[in-house]
Design an enzyme around this catalytic site. Sequence first.
Site, PDB file in Angstrom:
ATOM      1  N   ASP A 130     -12.054  -5.095  11.646  1.00  0.00           N
ATOM      2  CA  ASP A 130     -13.134  -5.865  11.018  1.00  0.00           C
ATOM      3  C   ASP A 130     -13.877  -5.037   9.970  1.00  0.00           C
ATOM      4  OD1 ASP A 130     -14.575  -4.085  12.534  1.00  0.00           O
ATOM      5  OD2 ASP A 130     -15.652  -5.590  13.723  1.00  0.00           O
ATOM      6  N   ARG A 176      -6.963   0.952  13.198  1.00  0.00           N
ATOM      7  CA  ARG A 176      -5.606   1.260  12.739  1.00  0.00           C
ATOM      8  C   ARG A 176      -5.660   2.372  11.721  1.00  0.00           C
ATOM      9  NH1 ARG A 176      -4.901  -0.296   7.512  1.00  0.00           N
ATOM     10  NH2 ARG A 176      -5.809  -2.243   6.750  1.00  0.00           N
ATOM     11  N   ASN A 211      -4.892   4.039   8.084  1.00  0.00           N
ATOM     12  CA  ASN A 211      -4.921   3.530   6.722  1.00  0.00           C
ATOM     13  C   ASN A 211      -4.270   4.580   5.821  1.00  0.00           C
ATOM     14  OD1 ASN A 211      -5.601   1.280   5.147  1.00  0.00           O
ATOM     15  ND2 ASN A 211      -7.439   2.267   4.379  1.00  0.00           N
ATOM     16  N   ASP A 215      -9.552   2.204  -4.160  1.00  0.00           N
ATOM     17  CA  ASP A 215      -8.611   2.102  -3.036  1.00  0.00           C
ATOM     18  C   ASP A 215      -7.710   3.336  -3.044  1.00  0.00           C
ATOM     19  OD1 ASP A 215      -6.854   1.209  -1.078  1.00  0.00           O
ATOM     20  OD2 ASP A 215      -6.902  -0.863  -1.725  1.00  0.00           O
ATOM     21  N   ASN A 231      -9.522   5.827   2.423  1.00  0.00           N
ATOM     22  CA  ASN A 231      -8.495   5.413   1.475  1.00  0.00           C
ATOM     23  C   ASN A 231      -7.939   6.578   0.678  1.00  0.00           C
ATOM     24  OD1 ASN A 231      -7.204   2.882   1.212  1.00  0.00           O
ATOM     25  ND2 ASN A 231      -9.206   1.915   1.127  1.00  0.00           N
ATOM     26  N   GLU A 278       0.853  -1.199   0.000  1.00  0.00           N
ATOM     27  CA  GLU A 278       0.000   0.000   0.000  1.00  0.00           C
ATOM     28  C   GLU A 278       0.885   1.245   0.000  1.00  0.00           C
ATOM     29  OE1 GLU A 278      -3.110   0.950   0.059  1.00  0.00           O
ATOM     30  OE2 GLU A 278      -4.360  -0.774   0.588  1.00  0.00           O
TER      31      GLU A 278
HETATM   32 CA    CA Z   1      -5.691   1.365   0.810  1.00  0.00          CA
END
Ligand code: CA
Length: 301
Positions: free
Chosen positions: A123, A103, A105, A201, A151, A21
């Site tokens: 989750d 967390r 991202n 994403d 994202n 990522e």
């Molecule tokens: Ca991502």
Amino acid sequence: MSTNQPSEATLVLDAKATLGEGAIWHPEEKKLYWVDIEGKALHIFDPATNQDKQFPTSARIGTVVPVAGGCALVALQNGIHKMDTETGELTFITNPLQEPDIRFNDGKCDPAGRFWVGTIALDAREGAAVLYRMRRDQSMQQMLDGVTNSNGICWSLDAKTMYYIDTPTLAVDAFDFDNISGKLSNRRTIIHIPKGEGQPDGMTIDAEGKLWVALHGGGAVTRWDPETGKLLQKVTVPAPNTTSCAFGGENLEVLYITTAREGLNEQELNQYPQSGGLFAVKPGVQGIPADFFIEKGLAVV
Ligand code: CA
């Protein structure tokens, strides 16, 4: 070049990352920074030597951005840290995360040098995530809530618009952006990703102001017109879970693409053995240099 003819990206590093990522090109070092979130490491890839240097982070690493003048910011599950990219040494800055199953991202810096970083629940439960902004004085503010999977994020060439992806919405949203204050307003959806093409994403912008969106589950990165919402170009990737993209290379003419092995079953991994690798393509358009985090006290040039 604007064409609907798909071209294919090729493997440049067989990294076998669990969840590659966060691609971002460092234009001074001429290296690609990227992360393996679940592999818990920052990676720095040097295309001149094909060497990929790894810096273990012990906690999940959501994203990385370079700091003007040296070092990098890394968004770890135990807080935002500054990393010395020579030694890997971490210096804690701040941690707004309250719950152990949240967390960081994806995240990037805005044109004024603030760091924007979102979150996700482990989750991925609906509405549990937020988007934070870290100012140059290292203070953090929550800018959006009710997000599910924060994202891709980038800014228009004139710095007046922020583009943002909350993955399950299958959309790219735009906000009016005030680069002086860092405030957002007037949220609206500008691009709809058709069902069956994968989920949006990571995202970056090119020198013509068009958006490049990685489609997780779609094995592709796609170029979109933020004015019309139309698909302009598609680059296929022989790894279904394409996660992020960033322009790099001497003239920012190479689009680097990260991918993941996570989420694929054994059969899919056999079919797409390069999954988790770093890919590249020359799509016919250049990128723009990434914005760095600018620490307070450092002159903005
Ligand atoms: Ca991502």
